[in-house]
Design a protein around this motif. Structure first.
Motif, PDB file in Angstrom:
ATOM      1  N   GLU A 100      -5.143 -36.312 -30.845  1.00  0.00           N
ATOM      2  CA  GLU A 100      -5.451 -37.411 -31.135  1.00  0.00           C
ATOM      3  C   GLU A 100      -7.055 -37.685 -31.270  1.00  0.00           C
ATOM      4  O   GLU A 100      -7.324 -38.346 -32.239  1.00  0.00           O
ATOM      5  N   LEU A 101      -7.898 -37.088 -30.598  1.00  0.00           N
ATOM      6  CA  LEU A 101      -9.215 -37.004 -30.830  1.00  0.00           C
ATOM      7  C   LEU A 101      -9.488 -36.576 -32.124  1.00  0.00           C
ATOM      8  O   LEU A 101     -10.502 -37.063 -32.903  1.00  0.00           O
ATOM      9  N   ARG A 102      -8.908 -35.645 -32.555  1.00  0.00           N
ATOM     10  CA  ARG A 102      -9.228 -35.003 -33.958  1.00  0.00           C
ATOM     11  C   ARG A 102      -8.799 -36.102 -35.198  1.00  0.00           C
ATOM     12  O   ARG A 102      -9.653 -36.197 -35.793  1.00  0.00           O
ATOM     13  N   THR A 103      -7.654 -36.676 -35.015  1.00  0.00           N
ATOM     14  CA  THR A 103      -7.323 -37.643 -35.885  1.00  0.00           C
ATOM     15  C   THR A 103      -8.395 -38.699 -35.857  1.00  0.00           C
ATOM     16  O   THR A 103      -8.950 -39.179 -36.823  1.00  0.00           O
ATOM     17  N   LEU A 104      -8.755 -39.163 -34.710  1.00  0.00           N
ATOM     18  CA  LEU A 104      -9.849 -40.263 -34.692  1.00  0.00           C
ATOM     19  C   LEU A 104     -11.337 -39.782 -35.087  1.00  0.00           C
ATOM     20  O   LEU A 104     -11.793 -40.700 -35.728  1.00  0.00           O
ATOM     21  N   ALA A 105     -11.462 -38.498 -34.690  1.00  0.00           N
ATOM     22  CA  ALA A 105     -12.838 -37.898 -35.338  1.00  0.00           C
ATOM     23  C   ALA A 105     -12.876 -38.069 -36.906  1.00  0.00           C
ATOM     24  O   ALA A 105     -13.770 -38.282 -37.536  1.00  0.00           O
ATOM     25  N   ILE A 106     -11.767 -37.439 -37.263  1.00  0.00           N
ATOM     26  CA  ILE A 106     -11.658 -37.361 -38.999  1.00  0.00           C
ATOM     27  C   ILE A 106     -11.814 -38.764 -39.625  1.00  0.00           C
ATOM     28  O   ILE A 106     -12.508 -39.241 -40.429  1.00  0.00           O
ATOM     29  N   GLU A 107     -11.137 -39.740 -38.991  1.00  0.00           N
ATOM     30  CA  GLU A 107     -11.007 -41.106 -39.458  1.00  0.00           C
ATOM     31  C   GLU A 107     -12.476 -41.713 -39.233  1.00  0.00           C
ATOM     32  O   GLU A 107     -12.876 -42.623 -39.999  1.00  0.00           O
ATOM     33  N   ALA A 108     -13.389 -41.184 -38.202  1.00  0.00           N
ATOM     34  CA  ALA A 108     -14.793 -41.813 -38.077  1.00  0.00           C
ATOM     35  C   ALA A 108     -15.534 -41.070 -38.810  1.00  0.00           C
ATOM     36  O   ALA A 108     -16.463 -41.291 -38.878  1.00  0.00           O
ATOM     37  N   GLY A 109     -15.080 -40.152 -39.843  1.00  0.00           N
ATOM     38  CA  GLY A 109     -15.949 -39.510 -40.708  1.00  0.00           C
ATOM     39  C   GLY A 109     -16.518 -38.227 -40.056  1.00  0.00           C
ATOM     40  O   GLY A 109     -17.510 -38.041 -40.919  1.00  0.00           O
ATOM     41  N   HIS A 110     -16.136 -37.778 -39.266  1.00  0.00           N
ATOM     42  CA  HIS A 110     -16.920 -36.451 -38.809  1.00  0.00           C
ATOM     43  C   HIS A 110     -16.186 -35.335 -39.189  1.00  0.00           C
ATOM     44  O   HIS A 110     -15.137 -34.755 -38.838  1.00  0.00           O
ATOM     45  N   THR A 111     -16.185 -35.242 -40.609  1.00  0.00           N
ATOM     46  CA  THR A 111     -15.485 -34.206 -41.330  1.00  0.00           C
ATOM     47  C   THR A 111     -16.220 -32.877 -41.643  1.00  0.00           C
ATOM     48  O   THR A 111     -15.808 -32.172 -42.598  1.00  0.00           O
ATOM     49  N   ASN A 112     -17.602 -32.848 -41.269  1.00  0.00           N
ATOM     50  CA  ASN A 112     -18.484 -31.648 -41.972  1.00  0.00           C
ATOM     51  C   ASN A 112     -18.237 -30.433 -40.672  1.00  0.00           C
ATOM     52  O   ASN A 112     -19.390 -30.179 -40.389  1.00  0.00           O
ATOM     53  N   ASN A 113     -16.906 -30.159 -40.520  1.00  0.00           N
ATOM     54  CA  ASN A 113     -16.806 -29.051 -39.504  1.00  0.00           C
ATOM     55  C   ASN A 113     -15.783 -28.243 -40.123  1.00  0.00           C
ATOM     56  O   ASN A 113     -14.936 -28.671 -40.797  1.00  0.00           O
ATOM     57  N   HIS A 114     -15.618 -27.090 -39.595  1.00  0.00           N
ATOM     58  CA  HIS A 114     -14.384 -26.003 -39.945  1.00  0.00           C
ATOM     59  C   HIS A 114     -13.213 -26.763 -39.864  1.00  0.00           C
ATOM     60  O   HIS A 114     -12.186 -26.466 -40.512  1.00  0.00           O
ATOM     61  N   GLY A 115     -13.106 -27.319 -38.668  1.00  0.00           N
ATOM     62  CA  GLY A 115     -11.589 -27.904 -38.396  1.00  0.00           C
ATOM     63  C   GLY A 115     -11.198 -28.969 -39.299  1.00  0.00           C
ATOM     64  O   GLY A 115     -10.059 -28.976 -39.637  1.00  0.00           O
TER      65      GLY A 115
END
Ligand code: SF4
Ligand code: SF4
Ligand code: SF4
Ligand code: SF4
Ligand code: FES
Lengths: 351, 292
Positions: free
Chosen positions: A228-243
């Protein structure tokens, strides 16, 4: 009363000797593994060392490896353990240094919580509410599982990434971080999400192996919290990483062909943008994947685009429709969420 | 004749075609009728759900609805697929959630009613085909072989989703199969752990350290080969084996077989037809040992 054999993993720090020792114990129906360890200590060998306190699955002291899986010995009955292996093998927790016999050094485990700053960071600039901070029941229900951790370390002991990487924050600290990300009283949600997605050993290093979910005696569901943290992080715009790029590339491939496109994944994870703009680090990472690709080619495994099997044409059309439909619905939800968020901010501020 | 709605998964239709062909060959010999779900989507493998859990549930509801419409049990040949399908089935037991999800399937006039019970070929072999039938089909018992099982996470965890309490034989399905086919099981710690594949592109060193240490452990315990029900594990354990050897600084030479390849060998099917010549780690020594 029946005799049960236990094989205990021992370690003597004075002589630096590791060995297995077998003990036969008279067990009563319903007796726990911890009862049996106490029997051994009191009646057979007073030097046997292990941690325990509450005997009621509350203090989190007594986690050990039983037939290869970590669990609380005070919560597990001998009968249940025997079902998974007879004689019952008991050893110290994994992924941590052994101090003596069944006692491990938990420093590293506890430091992960410090690193993830798993404590409440209240809103400093706001007056505290007159009575109490309010948390909506439905909201608390959603994440309450992550608040029940007793820091026993069973999850960390079985974690497959912790086994190869000291830097990994690990299931318990990440689940606790999630707990504060979700807590309406906490002011550091955004900073937490950024840190957890960008730091080495953060949320994207988990392999999704379910070991922690299986081991946890309190149903904390650490892996679910990480997902769920992954989903929240993507939604919050933290997308500049490999994952995040991996997720995006994978989903993009499935949208297009209905199936995963393994051949394109490395390119997407490294980042097409980074490659096109000639970032040297990106090209270096790409070279890393090349030997694997050449080997696949040699074993006739790397297929041409035409050979790679997508979903049928009709299927592809439907799959694309679903992707687009869910995407556009999400935007509606975002609007709802913003409105809800504003309402929420005022509610927790107490004014 | 037993008939199944068959989801091969992307990898069997992509980088591991030998899994697909060996599955078809074994099914034919056993008289299983597999109806491939050509229009179905990737399960999402837990990767789509990283960012879009809801979307992943819709895609899997659609696949399960297709099997319901055909009135056939759903068969997977990938640990990850079966795990993801079963997780979706578990979430979709909630009626309200199902109604919400079904609304994306309505345009094609299908609906998921919540009855799917996705199973892996490995379970179907033991639960439907049965030990007696398998025994009667063995032409060449694999007595010479010492085999290490490698499960892949999602076919052993979480136990609740996999219904282990109702089906205790699922706990050691690979050991049972190895035993029925006449080979000897080599047990080792890593056999139920993670191969590291999901983080291959995000943290290659960690990923290959995992794969390498399990391979090394099994090899040093005397395994001639590993057998896995997960083609994603196969990618990390076979295709990446040379790199994994470098990362852990050991020499590794351990062929990795898919479940139907092992079945096929015991049933006397031609190794070429089983795709055993399409591996990165050469299977020749193994085949020599069997005298084929
Ligand atoms: S799911 Fe992630 S956190 Fe949990 S044990 Fe596996 S790797 Fe560790
Ligand atoms: S998450 Fe569960 S297993 Fe891990 S430390 Fe907390 S209670 Fe123990
Ligand atoms: S889980 Fe893997 S094999 Fe299964 S459908 Fe998805 S990508 Fe394909
Ligand atoms: S072992 Fe690896 S590829 Fe296989 S299911 Fe687990 S994570 Fe996936
Ligand atoms: S002794 Fe406290 S949790 Fe087991």
């Amino acid at each position: 009363m029946a005799q049960q054999e236990f094989i205990i993993q021992r370690y003597n720090p004075d002589t630096d000797e590791s060995y297995e020792e077998s003990f036969d114990v008279d067990v009563q129906p319903g007796q726990t593994l911890l009862d049996s360890l106490n029997q051994i200590k009191w009646e057979q060998d007073g030097t046997l060392s292990f941690r325990m306190s509450c005997r009621h699955a509350i203090c989190g002291s007594c986690a050990m490896k039983v037939n290869g899986q970590s669990m609380l010995t005070c919560q597990t009955q001998v009968d249940a353990a025997v079902e998974r292996g007879d004689p019952v093998r008991i050893g110290p927790m994994g992924n941590q240094n052994v101090v003596k016999d069944l006692v491990v050094d938990v420093t590293k485990f506890l430091q992960q919580f410090e690193r993830a700053e798993t404590w409440l960071e209240p809103y400093e600039d706001q007056e505290p509410p007159e009575k109490e901070y309010r948390q909506k029941v439905e909201e608390f229900d959603h994440w309450s599982h992550a608040s029940t951790c007793i820091h026993c370390g069973a999850c960390y002991s079985d974690c497959t990434v912790a086994a190869v990487d000291e830097n990994f924050l690990g299931p318990a600290a990440l689940a606790k971080a999630y707990r504060f990300v979700m807590d309406s009283r906490d002011s550091k949600r955004e900073e937490r999400l950024e840190y957890l997605s960008e730091t080495q050993g953060g949320i994207w290093d988990c392999t999704r192996c379910y070991m922690c979910v299986q081991a946890c005696p309190k149903d904390v569901l650490p892996m679910d919290a990480i997902m769920e943290l992954r989903t929240l992080a993507i939604e919050a715009g933290h997308t500049n990483n490999h994952g995040a790029r991996h997720h995006k590339g994978f989903a993009g491939g499935v949208r297009k062909r209905g199936r995963l496109d393994e051949m394109m994944l490395p390119v997407q994870s490294v980042g097409i943008g980074r490659l096109l703009t000639g970032q040297i680090s990106a090209h270096k990472e790409m070279m890393d994947y090349t030997p694997g690709a050449i080997r696949l080619l040699k074993s006739r495994k790397l297929l041409t685009i035409a050979q790679r099997h997508g979903a049928s044409a009709e299927g592809r059309e439907q799959i694309q429709r679903i992707f687009d439909e869910v995407e556009s619905e999400k935007h509606h939800h975002d609007v709802d969420a913003d409105a809800f968020g504003a309402e929420f901010e005022t509610a927790i501020g107490g004014h | 004749m037993s008939k199944y709605a068959f989801w091969p998964g992307c990898v069997a239709r992509g980088a591991a075609p030998e899994l697909y062909t060996s599955t078809l060959a074994v099914a034919e010999h056993l008289g299983m009728d597999l109806v491939e779900l050509e229009a179905a989507a990737c399960t999402g493998a837990g990767i789509i759900s990283d960012g879009e859990p809801y979307l992943q549930d819709v895609l899997n509801a659609r696949t399960m609805a297709m099997s319901e419409q055909m009135d056939l049990p759903l068969m997977d040949i990938c640990s990850t697929c079966v795990g993801v399908h079963r997780l979706a089935a578990e979430k979709l037991r909630d009626v309200d959630y199902r109604i919400r999800i079904n609304h994306h399937l309505a345009p094609e006039g299908i609906e998921y009613r919540g009855s799917a019970d996705p199973r892996h070929l490995l379970w179907i072999l033991l639960e439907d085909v049965g030990i007696d039938k398998i025994n009667s089909m063995i032409k060449r018992p694999l007595e010479e072989l010492n085999l290490g099982p490698f499960y892949g996470c999602y076919i052993v965890r979480p136990e609740r989703t996999l219904d282990f309490d109702a089906h205790p034989t699922r706990r050691d399905s690979l050991e049972q199969l190895i035993d029925i086919l006449g080979a000897t099981t080599v047990t080792y710690d890593g056999m139920t752990k993670c191969c590291g594949f999901p983080i291959l592109t995000t943290n290659k060193k960690n990923s290959l350290t995992m794969a390498g240490s399990h391979l090394d452990e099994a090899q040093s315990k005397g395994a001639d080969a590993l057998v896995t029900p997960c083609p994603l594990c196969h990618l990390n354990l076979d295709a990446q084996q040379p790199d994994a050897a470098k990362v852990i600084d050991r020499s590794l030479n351990l062929p990795i077989l898919h479940v139907p390849q092992l079945m096929g060998l015991a049933m006397g099917i031609d190794p070429e037809k089983l795709g055993l010549t399409r591996h990165v780690v050469d299977t020749r020594n193994l085949l020599n040992k069997l005298g084929v």
